[in-house]
Design a protein around this motif. Structure first.
Motif, PDB file in Angstrom:
ATOM      1  N   MET A   1      27.050 -15.156  40.615  1.00 50.49           N
ATOM      2  CA  MET A   1      25.479 -14.755  40.250  1.00 50.49           C
ATOM      3  C   MET A   1      24.854 -14.390  41.479  1.00 50.49           C
ATOM      4  N   GLY A   2      23.916 -13.370  41.674  1.00 48.41           N
ATOM      5  CA  GLY A   2      23.462 -13.296  42.856  1.00 48.41           C
ATOM      6  C   GLY A   2      22.173 -13.801  42.704  1.00 48.41           C
ATOM      7  N   GLU A   3      21.441 -13.624  43.982  1.00 47.91           N
ATOM      8  CA  GLU A   3      20.203 -14.368  43.966  1.00 47.91           C
ATOM      9  C   GLU A   3      18.957 -13.407  43.472  1.00 47.91           C
ATOM     10  N   ASN A   4      19.209 -11.844  43.402  1.00 47.93           N
ATOM     11  CA  ASN A   4      18.351 -11.215  43.233  1.00 47.93           C
ATOM     12  C   ASN A   4      18.675  -9.860  42.700  1.00 47.93           C
ATOM     13  N   ASN A   5      19.712 -10.147  41.412  1.00 45.19           N
ATOM     14  CA  ASN A   5      20.215  -8.928  40.881  1.00 45.19           C
ATOM     15  C   ASN A   5      19.312  -8.179  39.749  1.00 45.19           C
ATOM     16  N   GLY A   6      18.327  -8.715  39.379  1.00 41.45           N
ATOM     17  CA  GLY A   6      17.375  -8.426  38.390  1.00 41.45           C
ATOM     18  C   GLY A   6      17.618  -8.298  36.878  1.00 41.45           C
ATOM     19  N   ILE A   7      16.901  -7.177  36.593  1.00 37.40           N
ATOM     20  CA  ILE A   7      16.783  -6.743  35.100  1.00 37.40           C
ATOM     21  C   ILE A   7      17.802  -5.561  34.808  1.00 37.40           C
ATOM     22  N   LYS A   8      18.533  -5.513  33.602  1.00 36.24           N
ATOM     23  CA  LYS A   8      19.168  -4.427  33.105  1.00 36.24           C
ATOM     24  C   LYS A   8      18.088  -3.951  31.988  1.00 36.24           C
ATOM     25  N   CYS A  18      14.186 -15.506  27.278  1.00 36.95           N
ATOM     26  CA  CYS A  18      13.896 -16.020  28.449  1.00 36.95           C
ATOM     27  C   CYS A  18      12.423 -16.514  28.680  1.00 36.95           C
ATOM     28  N   ALA A  19      11.449 -16.074  28.152  1.00 40.46           N
ATOM     29  CA  ALA A  19      10.412 -16.637  28.666  1.00 40.46           C
ATOM     30  C   ALA A  19      10.174 -18.025  27.808  1.00 40.46           C
ATOM     31  N   GLN A  20      10.807 -18.369  26.805  1.00 42.25           N
ATOM     32  CA  GLN A  20      10.740 -19.618  26.120  1.00 42.25           C
ATOM     33  C   GLN A  20      11.407 -20.823  26.776  1.00 42.25           C
ATOM     34  N   VAL A  21      12.367 -20.329  27.664  1.00 49.90           N
ATOM     35  CA  VAL A  21      13.076 -21.477  28.418  1.00 49.90           C
ATOM     36  C   VAL A  21      12.665 -21.515  30.047  1.00 49.90           C
ATOM     37  N   CYS A  22      12.091 -20.365  30.521  1.00 45.98           N
ATOM     38  CA  CYS A  22      11.663 -20.308  31.860  1.00 45.98           C
ATOM     39  C   CYS A  22      10.974 -21.618  32.402  1.00 45.98           C
ATOM     40  N   PRO A  23      11.214 -22.384  33.262  1.00 42.43           N
ATOM     41  CA  PRO A  23      10.704 -23.805  33.400  1.00 42.43           C
ATOM     42  C   PRO A  23       9.513 -23.403  34.378  1.00 42.43           C
ATOM     43  N   HIS A  24       9.147 -22.178  35.090  1.00 45.47           N
ATOM     44  CA  HIS A  24       7.999 -21.928  35.731  1.00 45.47           C
ATOM     45  C   HIS A  24       7.006 -20.944  35.452  1.00 45.47           C
ATOM     46  N   ASN A  25       7.214 -20.636  33.921  1.00 36.93           N
ATOM     47  CA  ASN A  25       6.364 -19.602  33.221  1.00 36.93           C
ATOM     48  C   ASN A  25       6.339 -18.592  33.838  1.00 36.93           C
ATOM     49  N   ALA A  26       7.329 -18.140  34.775  1.00 35.01           N
ATOM     50  CA  ALA A  26       7.551 -16.620  35.302  1.00 35.01           C
ATOM     51  C   ALA A  26       7.820 -15.438  34.471  1.00 35.01           C
ATOM     52  N   ILE A  27       7.898 -15.757  32.970  1.00 31.84           N
ATOM     53  CA  ILE A  27       8.180 -14.581  32.275  1.00 31.84           C
ATOM     54  C   ILE A  27       7.087 -14.652  31.108  1.00 31.84           C
ATOM     55  N   PHE A  28       6.594 -13.688  30.629  1.00 30.33           N
ATOM     56  CA  PHE A  28       5.410 -13.632  29.776  1.00 30.33           C
ATOM     57  C   PHE A  28       5.706 -12.626  28.809  1.00 30.33           C
ATOM     58  N   VAL A  29       5.572 -13.112  27.362  1.00 29.21           N
ATOM     59  CA  VAL A  29       5.640 -12.301  26.170  1.00 29.21           C
ATOM     60  C   VAL A  29       4.182 -12.103  25.696  1.00 29.21           C
ATOM     61  N   ILE A  54      20.377 -17.818  28.519  1.00 30.88           N
ATOM     62  CA  ILE A  54      20.123 -17.869  27.322  1.00 30.88           C
ATOM     63  C   ILE A  54      20.146 -16.235  26.814  1.00 30.88           C
ATOM     64  N   CYS A  55      19.829 -15.472  27.693  1.00 36.49           N
ATOM     65  CA  CYS A  55      19.793 -13.821  27.164  1.00 36.49           C
ATOM     66  C   CYS A  55      21.076 -13.629  26.446  1.00 36.49           C
ATOM     67  N   PRO A  56      20.852 -13.231  24.995  1.00 36.92           N
ATOM     68  CA  PRO A  56      21.987 -12.685  24.231  1.00 36.92           C
ATOM     69  C   PRO A  56      22.627 -11.427  24.795  1.00 36.92           C
ATOM     70  N   THR A  57      22.286 -10.761  25.513  1.00 36.60           N
ATOM     71  CA  THR A  57      22.805  -9.320  25.729  1.00 36.60           C
ATOM     72  C   THR A  57      23.043  -9.428  27.411  1.00 36.60           C
ATOM     73  N   ASN A  58      22.775 -10.471  27.955  1.00 41.45           N
ATOM     74  CA  ASN A  58      23.191 -10.322  29.509  1.00 41.45           C
ATOM     75  C   ASN A  58      22.422  -9.365  30.293  1.00 41.45           C
ATOM     76  N   ALA A  59      21.066  -9.357  29.811  1.00 42.14           N
ATOM     77  CA  ALA A  59      20.158  -8.278  30.563  1.00 42.14           C
ATOM     78  C   ALA A  59      19.583  -8.844  31.905  1.00 42.14           C
ATOM     79  N   ILE A  60      19.582 -10.189  32.082  1.00 38.44           N
ATOM     80  CA  ILE A  60      18.940 -10.827  33.302  1.00 38.44           C
ATOM     81  C   ILE A  60      20.222 -11.221  34.114  1.00 38.44           C
ATOM     82  N   SER A  61      20.239 -10.937  35.476  1.00 36.56           N
ATOM     83  CA  SER A  61      21.253 -11.293  36.355  1.00 36.56           C
ATOM     84  C   SER A  61      20.516 -11.781  37.529  1.00 36.56           C
TER      85      SER A  61
END
Length: 134
Positions: A1-8, A18-29, A54-61
């Motif tokens: 897994m790369g350090e900065n591969n991003g979002i598909k 993803c927002a629910q599990v982010c320990p640093h609140n870096a994702i907002f809904v 946690i992403c069910p579609t593997n959209a975050i890498s």
């Protein structure tokens, strides 16, 4: 897994797990007329890539990119009430459910209409989901 591969973006369904599990609140809904999932990698710190896992579609890498993704809400196909999840989430759930259950269309119904609908096939519903229908 790369350090900065991003979002598909094409894979994201707007579920917000993803927002629910982010320990640093870096994702907002942001829930308004539409749902927006807002990724803020500048707030990321050391983590275990919980959002990836946690992403069910593997959209975050790796570390997510800075992006706002916008989604339409699903609406009950019986009464028209806005549901608490997106069209893409409903479609995702529909395709998962159709493999195991004869009435996957219930994902496009509000709780009230769903309750009325499952009264038409209670034995099958109870066999799959369990519980008691009144």
């Amino acid at each position: 897994m790369g350090e900065n591969n991003g979002i598909k973006a094409e894979l994201c369904i707007g579920c917000g797990l993803c927002a629910q599990v982010c320990p640093h609140n870096a994702i907002f809904v942001i829930d308004d007329d539409k749902r927006v999932i807002s990724f803020h990698p500048e707030l990321c710190k050391d983590c275990n890539f919980e959002c990836n896992d946690i992403c069910p579609t593997n959209a975050i890498s790796g570390k997510p990119s800075r992006v706002d993704l916008e989604f339409e809400y699903a609406h009950c196909q019986v009464c028209g009430k806005r549901l608490d999840y997106t069209v893409k989430t409903a479609e995702f759930l529909y395709h998962k459910l159709e493999k195991f259950y004869d009435h996957p269309e219930i994902v496009f119904m509000c709780d009230r209409c769903k309750h009325e609908r499952v009264k038409e096939f209670p034995t099958e519903y109870l066999r799959f989901f369990g519980g008691i229908l009144k």
